[in-house]
Design a protein around this motif. Structure first.
Motif, short mmCIF file in Angstrom:
data_model
loop_
_atom_site.label_atom_id
_atom_site.label_comp_id
_atom_site.label_asym_id
_atom_site.label_seq_id
_atom_site.Cartn_x
_atom_site.Cartn_y
_atom_site.Cartn_z
N MET A 1 0.84 -1.20 0.00
CA MET A 1 0.00 0.00 0.00
C MET A 1 0.87 1.25 0.00
O MET A 1 0.52 2.26 -0.61
CB MET A 1 -0.95 -0.01 1.20
N GLU A 2 2.02 1.19 0.67
CA GLU A 2 2.94 2.33 0.69
C GLU A 2 3.40 2.67 -0.72
O GLU A 2 3.42 3.83 -1.12
CB GLU A 2 4.15 2.02 1.57
N THR A 3 3.76 1.66 -1.48
CA THR A 3 4.21 1.87 -2.86
C THR A 3 3.07 2.39 -3.72
O THR A 3 3.26 3.29 -4.54
CB THR A 3 4.77 0.56 -3.45
N LEU A 4 1.88 1.83 -3.54
CA LEU A 4 0.72 2.27 -4.32
C LEU A 4 0.36 3.72 -4.04
O LEU A 4 -0.16 4.41 -4.92
CB LEU A 4 -0.49 1.38 -4.04
N SER A 5 0.60 4.17 -2.84
CA SER A 5 0.19 5.52 -2.43
C SER A 5 1.27 6.58 -2.67
O SER A 5 1.02 7.76 -2.44
CB SER A 5 -0.18 5.50 -0.94
N ARG A 6 2.43 6.18 -3.12
CA ARG A 6 3.55 7.10 -3.29
C ARG A 6 3.37 7.98 -4.52
O ARG A 6 3.17 7.50 -5.63
CB ARG A 6 4.84 6.30 -3.42
N ASN A 7 3.45 9.30 -4.32
CA ASN A 7 3.40 10.26 -5.42
C ASN A 7 4.80 10.60 -5.87
O ASN A 7 5.74 10.54 -5.09
CB ASN A 7 2.73 11.55 -4.96
#
Length: 89
Positions: free
Chosen positions: A40-46
């Motif tokens: 989820m951290e990777t998916l949420s990274r801008n």
């Protein structure tokens, strides 16, 4: 006989309708398989002002709802009219 251009992008694709629908049917499973391995951290990274992968996925879902409704409306009408919309309003 030459292939007809795509009604959406106006390009000629190297696959037919059956193959296109096969790809569309597999898309949810393909996305699920690809995303199961991503945190989820990777998916949420801008990255700067760009959308995060999560935001892109949410946009795809929203688009699916909007276009799904429009496609069903077109299919249900005898003489359908495709109404334009302004994404900025």
């Amino acid at each position: 006989m030459a292939a007809a251009p795509c009604v959406f992008c106006k390009k000629v694709h190297d696959y037919d309708y059956d193959h296109a629908f096969e790809i569309l049917r597999k898309t949810p499973d393909t996305l699920r398989e690809l995303l199961d391995a991503v945190s989820m951290e990777t998916l949420s990274r801008n990255k700067g002002d760009e959308w995060s992968p999560r935001q892109l996925l949410i946009h795809l879902i929203d688009t699916e709802y909007a276009y799904g409704f429009r496609f069903r409306l077109i299919m249900a009408e005898k003489d359908p009219v495709i109404t334009p919309y302004n994404q900025d309003n």
